[in-house]
Design a protein around this motif. Structure first.
Motif, PDB file in Angstrom:
ATOM      1  N   LEU A 117      11.306 -37.196   9.583  1.00  0.00           N
ATOM      2  CA  LEU A 117      10.999 -36.639  10.900  1.00  0.00           C
ATOM      3  C   LEU A 117       9.674 -35.883  10.970  1.00  0.00           C
ATOM      4  CD1 LEU A 117      11.835 -36.420  13.807  1.00  0.00           C
ATOM      5  CD2 LEU A 117      13.211 -34.414  13.203  1.00  0.00           C
ATOM      6  N   PRO A 118       9.321 -35.034  10.009  1.00  0.00           N
ATOM      7  CA  PRO A 118       8.020 -34.350  10.128  1.00  0.00           C
ATOM      8  C   PRO A 118       6.839 -35.330  10.152  1.00  0.00           C
ATOM      9  CG  PRO A 118       9.372 -33.266   8.479  1.00  0.00           C
ATOM     10  CD  PRO A 118      10.079 -34.537   8.858  1.00  0.00           C
ATOM     11  N   VAL A 119       6.943 -36.396   9.397  1.00  0.00           N
ATOM     12  CA  VAL A 119       5.876 -37.407   9.402  1.00  0.00           C
ATOM     13  C   VAL A 119       5.857 -38.112  10.751  1.00  0.00           C
ATOM     14  CG1 VAL A 119       4.998 -39.491   8.289  1.00  0.00           C
ATOM     15  CG2 VAL A 119       6.029 -37.675   6.911  1.00  0.00           C
ATOM     16  N   ALA A 120       7.021 -38.498  11.225  1.00  0.00           N
ATOM     17  CA  ALA A 120       7.106 -39.171  12.526  1.00  0.00           C
ATOM     18  C   ALA A 120       6.578 -38.265  13.634  1.00  0.00           C
ATOM     19  CB  ALA A 120       8.547 -39.586  12.799  1.00  0.00           C
ATOM     20  N   ALA A 121       6.937 -36.989  13.583  1.00  0.00           N
ATOM     21  CA  ALA A 121       6.475 -36.047  14.606  1.00  0.00           C
ATOM     22  C   ALA A 121       4.958 -35.879  14.555  1.00  0.00           C
ATOM     23  CB  ALA A 121       7.168 -34.699  14.424  1.00  0.00           C
ATOM     24  N   HIS A 122       4.399 -35.939  13.373  1.00  0.00           N
ATOM     25  CA  HIS A 122       2.951 -35.825  13.235  1.00  0.00           C
ATOM     26  C   HIS A 122       2.237 -37.060  13.798  1.00  0.00           C
ATOM     27  CE1 HIS A 122      -0.832 -34.505  11.519  1.00  0.00           C
ATOM     28  NE2 HIS A 122      -0.990 -35.702  11.021  1.00  0.00           N
ATOM     29  N   LEU A 123       2.839 -38.205  13.630  1.00  0.00           N
ATOM     30  CA  LEU A 123       2.209 -39.458  14.054  1.00  0.00           C
ATOM     31  C   LEU A 123       2.454 -39.801  15.520  1.00  0.00           C
ATOM     32  CD1 LEU A 123       3.018 -41.611  10.898  1.00  0.00           C
ATOM     33  CD2 LEU A 123       0.813 -40.571  11.516  1.00  0.00           C
ATOM     34  N   ALA A 124       3.498 -39.248  16.101  1.00  0.00           N
ATOM     35  CA  ALA A 124       3.839 -39.556  17.487  1.00  0.00           C
ATOM     36  C   ALA A 124       3.332 -38.465  18.420  1.00  0.00           C
ATOM     37  CB  ALA A 124       5.360 -39.698  17.620  1.00  0.00           C
ATOM     38  N   ALA A 125       3.113 -38.847  19.658  1.00  0.00           N
ATOM     39  CA  ALA A 125       2.637 -37.885  20.642  1.00  0.00           C
ATOM     40  C   ALA A 125       3.760 -37.003  21.176  1.00  0.00           C
ATOM     41  CB  ALA A 125       1.970 -38.627  21.804  1.00  0.00           C
ATOM     42  N   ARG A 126       4.980 -37.537  21.203  1.00  0.00           N
ATOM     43  CA  ARG A 126       6.113 -36.808  21.776  1.00  0.00           C
ATOM     44  C   ARG A 126       7.313 -36.877  20.835  1.00  0.00           C
ATOM     45  NH1 ARG A 126       5.038 -40.557  25.804  1.00  0.00           N
ATOM     46  NH2 ARG A 126       7.184 -41.274  25.599  1.00  0.00           N
ATOM     47  N   ARG A 127       8.235 -35.935  20.987  1.00  0.00           N
ATOM     48  CA  ARG A 127       9.431 -35.888  20.149  1.00  0.00           C
ATOM     49  C   ARG A 127      10.275 -37.155  20.300  1.00  0.00           C
ATOM     50  NH1 ARG A 127      12.882 -32.698  16.704  1.00  0.00           N
ATOM     51  NH2 ARG A 127      14.585 -34.143  16.421  1.00  0.00           N
ATOM     52  N   ILE A 138       7.289 -48.139   6.109  1.00  0.00           N
ATOM     53  CA  ILE A 138       7.803 -48.804   7.315  1.00  0.00           C
ATOM     54  C   ILE A 138       7.522 -47.944   8.538  1.00  0.00           C
ATOM     55  CG2 ILE A 138       9.891 -49.594   8.497  1.00  0.00           C
ATOM     56  CD1 ILE A 138      11.024 -50.274   5.679  1.00  0.00           C
ATOM     57  N   LEU A 139       7.771 -46.642   8.413  1.00  0.00           N
ATOM     58  CA  LEU A 139       7.505 -45.726   9.519  1.00  0.00           C
ATOM     59  C   LEU A 139       6.031 -45.774   9.917  1.00  0.00           C
ATOM     60  CD1 LEU A 139       8.994 -42.287  10.064  1.00  0.00           C
ATOM     61  CD2 LEU A 139       6.533 -42.538  10.234  1.00  0.00           C
ATOM     62  N   ALA A 140       5.151 -45.784   8.938  1.00  0.00           N
ATOM     63  CA  ALA A 140       3.709 -45.825   9.221  1.00  0.00           C
ATOM     64  C   ALA A 140       3.329 -47.101   9.970  1.00  0.00           C
ATOM     65  CB  ALA A 140       2.915 -45.715   7.926  1.00  0.00           C
ATOM     66  N   LEU A 141       3.936 -48.212   9.599  1.00  0.00           N
ATOM     67  CA  LEU A 141       3.652 -49.466  10.313  1.00  0.00           C
ATOM     68  C   LEU A 141       4.107 -49.390  11.766  1.00  0.00           C
ATOM     69  CD1 LEU A 141       4.597 -52.066   7.555  1.00  0.00           C
ATOM     70  CD2 LEU A 141       2.301 -51.465   8.366  1.00  0.00           C
ATOM     71  N   HIS A 142       5.264 -48.814  11.996  1.00  0.00           N
ATOM     72  CA  HIS A 142       5.742 -48.657  13.379  1.00  0.00           C
ATOM     73  C   HIS A 142       4.861 -47.678  14.146  1.00  0.00           C
ATOM     74  CE1 HIS A 142       9.228 -51.224  13.428  1.00  0.00           C
ATOM     75  NE2 HIS A 142       9.590 -50.754  12.250  1.00  0.00           N
ATOM     76  N   ALA A 143       4.405 -46.621  13.491  1.00  0.00           N
ATOM     77  CA  ALA A 143       3.519 -45.657  14.153  1.00  0.00           C
ATOM     78  C   ALA A 143       2.202 -46.326  14.533  1.00  0.00           C
ATOM     79  CB  ALA A 143       3.265 -44.460  13.239  1.00  0.00           C
ATOM     80  N   ARG A 144       1.693 -47.167  13.668  1.00  0.00           N
ATOM     81  CA  ARG A 144       0.448 -47.882  13.977  1.00  0.00           C
ATOM     82  C   ARG A 144       0.627 -48.746  15.221  1.00  0.00           C
ATOM     83  NH1 ARG A 144      -1.218 -51.142   9.245  1.00  0.00           N
ATOM     84  NH2 ARG A 144      -1.667 -49.106   8.391  1.00  0.00           N
ATOM     85  N   LYS A 145       1.757 -49.426  15.315  1.00  0.00           N
ATOM     86  CA  LYS A 145       2.033 -50.243  16.505  1.00  0.00           C
ATOM     87  C   LYS A 145       2.116 -49.365  17.747  1.00  0.00           C
ATOM     88  CE  LYS A 145       4.690 -53.744  14.055  1.00  0.00           C
ATOM     89  NZ  LYS A 145       6.035 -54.313  13.857  1.00  0.00           N
ATOM     90  N   LEU A 146       2.749 -48.211  17.627  1.00  0.00           N
ATOM     91  CA  LEU A 146       2.874 -47.290  18.750  1.00  0.00           C
ATOM     92  C   LEU A 146       1.505 -46.795  19.190  1.00  0.00           C
ATOM     93  CD1 LEU A 146       4.810 -45.564  20.554  1.00  0.00           C
ATOM     94  CD2 LEU A 146       4.677 -43.826  18.763  1.00  0.00           C
ATOM     95  N   ILE A 147       0.678 -46.425  18.242  1.00  0.00           N
ATOM     96  CA  ILE A 147      -0.659 -45.927  18.568  1.00  0.00           C
ATOM     97  C   ILE A 147      -1.489 -47.011  19.242  1.00  0.00           C
ATOM     98  CG2 ILE A 147      -2.844 -45.158  17.540  1.00  0.00           C
ATOM     99  CD1 ILE A 147      -1.040 -43.667  15.436  1.00  0.00           C
ATOM    100  N   HIS A 148      -1.435 -48.225  18.698  1.00  0.00           N
ATOM    101  CA  HIS A 148      -2.204 -49.317  19.303  1.00  0.00           C
ATOM    102  C   HIS A 148      -1.700 -49.655  20.697  1.00  0.00           C
ATOM    103  CE1 HIS A 148      -4.905 -50.243  16.049  1.00  0.00           C
ATOM    104  NE2 HIS A 148      -3.900 -50.128  15.200  1.00  0.00           N
ATOM    105  N   ARG A 149      -0.398 -49.563  20.891  1.00  0.00           N
ATOM    106  CA  ARG A 149       0.157 -49.820  22.218  1.00  0.00           C
ATOM    107  C   ARG A 149      -0.342 -48.774  23.201  1.00  0.00           C
ATOM    108  NH1 ARG A 149       5.934 -48.113  22.817  1.00  0.00           N
ATOM    109  NH2 ARG A 149       4.846 -46.248  23.438  1.00  0.00           N
ATOM    110  N   ASP A 150      -0.375 -47.509  22.768  1.00  0.00           N
ATOM    111  CA  ASP A 150      -0.765 -46.423  23.659  1.00  0.00           C
ATOM    112  C   ASP A 150      -2.248 -46.404  23.977  1.00  0.00           C
ATOM    113  OD1 ASP A 150       1.810 -45.593  23.962  1.00  0.00           O
ATOM    114  OD2 ASP A 150       1.667 -43.931  22.556  1.00  0.00           O
ATOM    115  N   LYS A 210      -4.989 -51.092  29.169  1.00  0.00           N
ATOM    116  CA  LYS A 210      -4.214 -50.767  30.365  1.00  0.00           C
ATOM    117  C   LYS A 210      -3.758 -49.305  30.368  1.00  0.00           C
ATOM    118  CE  LYS A 210       0.237 -52.133  28.571  1.00  0.00           C
ATOM    119  NZ  LYS A 210       1.442 -52.850  28.713  1.00  0.00           N
ATOM    120  N   ASN A 211      -3.721 -48.651  29.213  1.00  0.00           N
ATOM    121  CA  ASN A 211      -3.270 -47.273  29.134  1.00  0.00           C
ATOM    122  C   ASN A 211      -4.408 -46.258  29.082  1.00  0.00           C
ATOM    123  OD1 ASN A 211      -0.567 -48.020  29.111  1.00  0.00           O
ATOM    124  ND2 ASN A 211      -0.605 -48.330  26.915  1.00  0.00           N
ATOM    125  N   LEU A 212      -5.638 -46.710  29.024  1.00  0.00           N
ATOM    126  CA  LEU A 212      -6.752 -45.784  28.877  1.00  0.00           C
ATOM    127  C   LEU A 212      -6.926 -44.872  30.095  1.00  0.00           C
ATOM    128  CD1 LEU A 212      -9.503 -47.948  27.162  1.00  0.00           C
ATOM    129  CD2 LEU A 212      -8.242 -46.041  26.174  1.00  0.00           C
TER     130      LEU A 212
END
Length: 98
Positions: A34-44, A78-90, A94-96
């Motif tokens: 969770l601390p890593v996920a929280a650091h990589l994500a914009a929201r809880r 695995i978490l880092a790979l999902h975070a990368r996808k989340l960051i690229h999606r955001d 279209k989201n800029l």
């Protein structure tokens, strides 16, 4: 819980289908992730989603886990790979401007 214990739990799930071992692994590893996920994500809620996606991928790809290796770094990868996808999606064009 020691790293060896986490690996043992995952292998009991993977090799024997032990769902209790999987639940124990989730309960032990999620607070570590969770601390890593929280650091990589914009929201809880995104951090929670990253944890869920990590475990889903671990379930789907359980056969790719190498016996004798620690499971927590594998889950963090695995978490880092999902975070990368989340960051690229955001940051897609279209989201800029939202």
């Amino acid at each position: 819980m020691h790293a060896h214990d986490l690996e043992t739990l995952f292998l009991r799930f993977r090799d024997d289908g032990d769902m209790r071992a999987l639940a124990k692994l989730f309960d032990a590893a999620a607070p570590e992730l969770l601390p890593v996920a929280a650091h990589l994500a914009a929201r809880r809620d995104e951090a929670d989603d990253l944890i869920q996606a990590t475990f889903l991928t671990a379930l789907e790809r359980a056969d790719s886990f190498e016996r004798g290796r620690p499971v927590l770094p594998w889950l963090l990868g695995i978490l880092a790979l999902h975070a990368r996808k989340l960051i690229h999606r955001d940051v897609s064009p279209k989201n800029l401007w939202r």
